[in-house]
Design a protein around this motif. Structure first.
Motif, short mmCIF file in Angstrom:
data_model
loop_
_atom_site.label_atom_id
_atom_site.label_comp_id
_atom_site.label_asym_id
_atom_site.label_seq_id
_atom_site.Cartn_x
_atom_site.Cartn_y
_atom_site.Cartn_z
N SER A 53 0.83 -1.20 0.00
CA SER A 53 0.00 0.00 0.00
C SER A 53 0.87 1.26 0.00
O SER A 53 1.89 1.33 0.70
CB SER A 53 -0.91 0.01 1.23
N SER A 54 0.45 2.25 -0.78
CA SER A 54 1.09 3.58 -0.83
C SER A 54 2.60 3.49 -0.99
O SER A 54 3.36 4.18 -0.30
CB SER A 54 0.74 4.37 0.45
N SER A 55 3.04 2.63 -1.90
CA SER A 55 4.48 2.41 -2.06
C SER A 55 5.04 2.94 -3.37
O SER A 55 6.26 3.00 -3.53
CB SER A 55 4.79 0.91 -1.96
N LEU A 56 4.18 3.33 -4.31
CA LEU A 56 4.64 3.72 -5.64
C LEU A 56 4.29 5.17 -5.94
O LEU A 56 3.26 5.69 -5.50
CB LEU A 56 4.01 2.82 -6.71
N GLN B 20 -4.68 1.70 -4.38
CA GLN B 20 -4.15 1.24 -3.10
C GLN B 20 -2.62 1.27 -3.09
O GLN B 20 -2.00 1.46 -2.05
CB GLN B 20 -4.66 -0.18 -2.81
N GLU B 21 -2.03 1.07 -4.25
CA GLU B 21 -0.56 0.94 -4.33
C GLU B 21 0.15 2.27 -4.53
O GLU B 21 1.33 2.41 -4.18
CB GLU B 21 -0.22 -0.02 -5.47
N LEU B 22 -0.54 3.26 -5.08
CA LEU B 22 0.06 4.58 -5.32
C LEU B 22 -0.08 5.48 -4.10
O LEU B 22 -1.06 5.40 -3.36
CB LEU B 22 -0.61 5.26 -6.51
N VAL B 23 0.89 6.37 -3.93
CA VAL B 23 0.78 7.41 -2.92
C VAL B 23 -0.23 8.46 -3.41
O VAL B 23 -0.52 8.54 -4.61
CB VAL B 23 2.14 8.08 -2.64
N VAL B 24 -0.77 9.26 -2.52
CA VAL B 24 -1.63 10.37 -2.93
C VAL B 24 -0.81 11.32 -3.80
O VAL B 24 0.33 11.67 -3.46
CB VAL B 24 -2.18 11.12 -1.71
N GLY B 25 -1.34 11.69 -4.95
CA GLY B 25 -0.59 12.51 -5.90
C GLY B 25 0.23 11.70 -6.87
O GLY B 25 0.82 12.25 -7.81
#
Length: 384
Positions: A166-169, A231-236
């Motif tokens: 989660s939020s890693s890319l 789910q895998e991307l950061v906000v922005g």
């Protein structure tokens, strides 16, 4: 790999030129084979044209997503989904890294470290891809006086499932992959009888019920893809997706024909008439392929709700030149051979694609379109 191409090409040319072999200079034949076999495979040329046509938006999106990363140490994570095994994947990543580094230098900021993930199905030739990585990394290090850290990892698996934490890319790309569905749509039989006879995909000639089933499968798959990537991307974080598409929203307009697959449908019909394959086998065969319109893509993005659209554009690649049928047939074969072999067996491949090339040449001579439509969309992950 090159040896295989040489042997296949030698067999092809000897068969083709057999009636005239005494009149052909051996030197000319060998020279032609050398040029042919040292060229990139046609599927790579096809993909590279797609990549180059959208390189500007790819780099601007990457810079927006990655240039201001503030972690300590600053680590930028990039993924290419459906990467294949040729050099085109590293071509994209190389230019993304350069663009991000250039922005950091302009802002007088320390260069980040880069974590690159290359994703494709487990059957992909990751060994060939990884053999290109050391030279790729050394080239970037040399350009930046050794002040850059680039790590590359393979991530085998379907992009219709979770791939990353989660939020890693920060940035993702996918080129010429998302037109492939997770499966052939259900409901293509009526009382046990195939309802898409004469077609191998959702073509303008397909019955309305077939178009409905394909669209429903596309909705399910693309919604799943967006939800998982959010789910895998950061906000922005951002994605640039480029896929085969339709020129018109109306599925049944002739302008929406995909010539490679229309020619494949006709080639399979010819194979039936030549008794190379049973008619019922052809009638039951469909590709898990959907070419969306820009309106459908826009509707699905807003319906899923995790992303905003920064950019969307439709391109048309007009390949109306003499050698295009040969090149496009080889591209089609590279993309579909495993599916065709699974359904019909390997023995059909050579005669089928020989016919496929001929059918495409006939279309070209008759002035019919043999180009293809591409849709590119750049997305930004919204705040929760």
């Amino acid at each position: 790999m090159l040896t295989t191409r040489v042997l296949r090409s030698l067999q092809y040319f000897c068969n083709y030129f057999e009636p005239h072999i005494n009149s052909i200079s051996f030197f000319c034949l060998v020279f032609f084979l050398f040029v042919y076999c040292c060229m990139p495979p046609f599927s790579q040329m096809f993909q590279k044209e797609v990549i180059e046509s959208v390189m500007d938006i790819t780099l601007s999106s990457a810079v927006e997503a990655c240039a201001d990363v503030e972690t300590v140490p600053a680590t930028v994570s990039v993924a290419d989904l459906g990467c294949c095994s040729g050099p085109n994947t590293l071509f994209v990543v190389e230019n993304v890294i350069r663009a991000v580094c250039e922005r950091r230098r302009e802002a007088v900021r320390q260069l980040p470290e880069f974590m690159v993930f290359l994703n494709d199905l487990p059957s992909n030739d990751f060994n060939t891809l990884f053999s290109l990585v050391p030279e790729f990394v050394q080239k970037l290090k040399a350009e930046h006086d050794g002040r850059i850290m680039v790590s590359v990892a393979g991530v085998p698996g379907s992009f219709y499932g979770r791939l990353f934490p989660s939020s890693s890319l920060h940035f993702m790309t996918s080129f010429t992959s998302l037109q492939w569905l997770s499966q052939v749509p259900a409901g293509l039989l009526n009382k046990g009888e195939p309802i898409n006879k004469g077609n191998v995909y959702m073509s303008p000639a397909s019955p309305p019920s077939v178009a409905t089933r394909y669209f429903e499968q596309f909705q399910e798959d693309f919604n799943m893809f967006l939800r998982l990537r959010s789910q895998e991307l950061v906000v922005g974080g951002r994605m640039v997706l480029s896929m085969l598409g339709r020129r018109s929203h109306d599925i049944h307009k002739k302008i929406n024909e995909f010539p490679l697959f229309e020619a494949l449908s006709k080639s399979l019909s010819i194979s039936v008439s030549e008794k190379l394959v049973a008619e019922e086998k052809v009638a039951s065969f469909n590709f898990p392929l959907y070419t969306p319109s820009t309106q459908e893509l826009e509707d699905q993005v807003y319906r899923e709700g995790s992303f905003t659209i920064d950019y969307m554009k439709q391109y048309y690649h007009d390949w109306m030149f003499e050698n295009a049928p040969n090149m496009l047939s080889k591209t089609c074969r590279a993309a579909t051979e495993s599916l065709i072999c699974h359904h019909f067996g390997e023995e059909i491949i050579e005669p089928l694609f020989k016919t496929h090339t001929r059918v495409l040449y006939e279309r070209l001579v008759e002035g019919e379109d043999i180009g293809w439509c591409q849709i590119t969309v750049a997305l930004c992950k919204s705040a929760a």
